[in-house]
Write a protein that holds these residues in place. Sequence first.
Motif, PDB file in Angstrom:
ATOM      1  N   GLU A  80     -40.756   9.953  -9.805  1.00  0.00           N
ATOM      2  CA  GLU A  80     -38.947   9.227  -9.961  1.00  0.00           C
ATOM      3  C   GLU A  80     -38.667   9.662 -11.632  1.00  0.00           C
ATOM      4  O   GLU A  80     -37.698   9.193 -11.326  1.00  0.00           O
ATOM      5  N   ARG A 104     -46.316   9.653  -6.461  1.00  0.00           N
ATOM      6  CA  ARG A 104     -44.522   9.285  -6.337  1.00  0.00           C
ATOM      7  C   ARG A 104     -44.407   8.487  -7.594  1.00  0.00           C
ATOM      8  O   ARG A 104     -42.879   8.963  -7.494  1.00  0.00           O
ATOM      9  N   ARG A 105     -44.119   7.558  -7.530  1.00  0.00           N
ATOM     10  CA  ARG A 105     -43.834   7.064  -8.763  1.00  0.00           C
ATOM     11  C   ARG A 105     -43.827   7.015  -9.762  1.00  0.00           C
ATOM     12  O   ARG A 105     -42.419   7.597 -10.541  1.00  0.00           O
TER      13      ARG A 105
END
Length: 228
Positions: A200, A196-197
């Motif tokens: 970004e 998820r990081r």
Amino acid sequence: MASSDGSNKGDQLVLLAFWVSPFGQRCRIALAEKAIPYEYSEQELLGTKSDLLLRSNPIHKKIPVLLHNGRPVCESLIILNYLDEAFPSAARSLLPSDPYARAQARFWAAYADKIYELGTKLWKLKGDAAAQAKEELVQVLKNLDGELGDKAFFGGEEFGFVDVAVVTFVPWLPSYERYGGFSVEEIAPRLAAWGRRCGERDSVAKSLYPPEKVDEFINLLKKTYGIE
């Protein structure tokens, strides 16, 4: 005359790839991270392959291929290494400067290919073979989770070589979870958070497709291969 990225001003880069290929996406992310301009050439993989691809990679006849002033460089991890070596003054290096750290990064990047290999077995095979693939894939994900540990990225605080190599498999994981009957969030929670990081980052977000599109492609492959 060399430009600011360490290349010659006349350099021409063309990437032969396929939209959903995680291996082609590795190259796109790397080129974006290094801020190297290039042309993109979408290739047909399920039909007749282009003469350009067959000429550029006559051995494996696969993407990705990076054409640098017409000279082909094949295989995604080799391309990533090549970009660091051929463009030493680009916006950034993907590999760490320490030789041992570079060796470790190359090991884990190559190891990550098992995700795709075993995930493919999950949707292609049934019975004991599929169960074995699931067991091995779960272990691979656990091993990567352990290597990541509590670091922000595999190399520490900076997104680098291993992250580029692994992140392109993230959109495939929901399909693998469904076929294998497991949860990445449960077996590799740090890896799930890392995914998820990474998502970004602009280079990643612009290079990957959502899991739904990947699943549609897997279904197309199953239909193509006559898999129920």
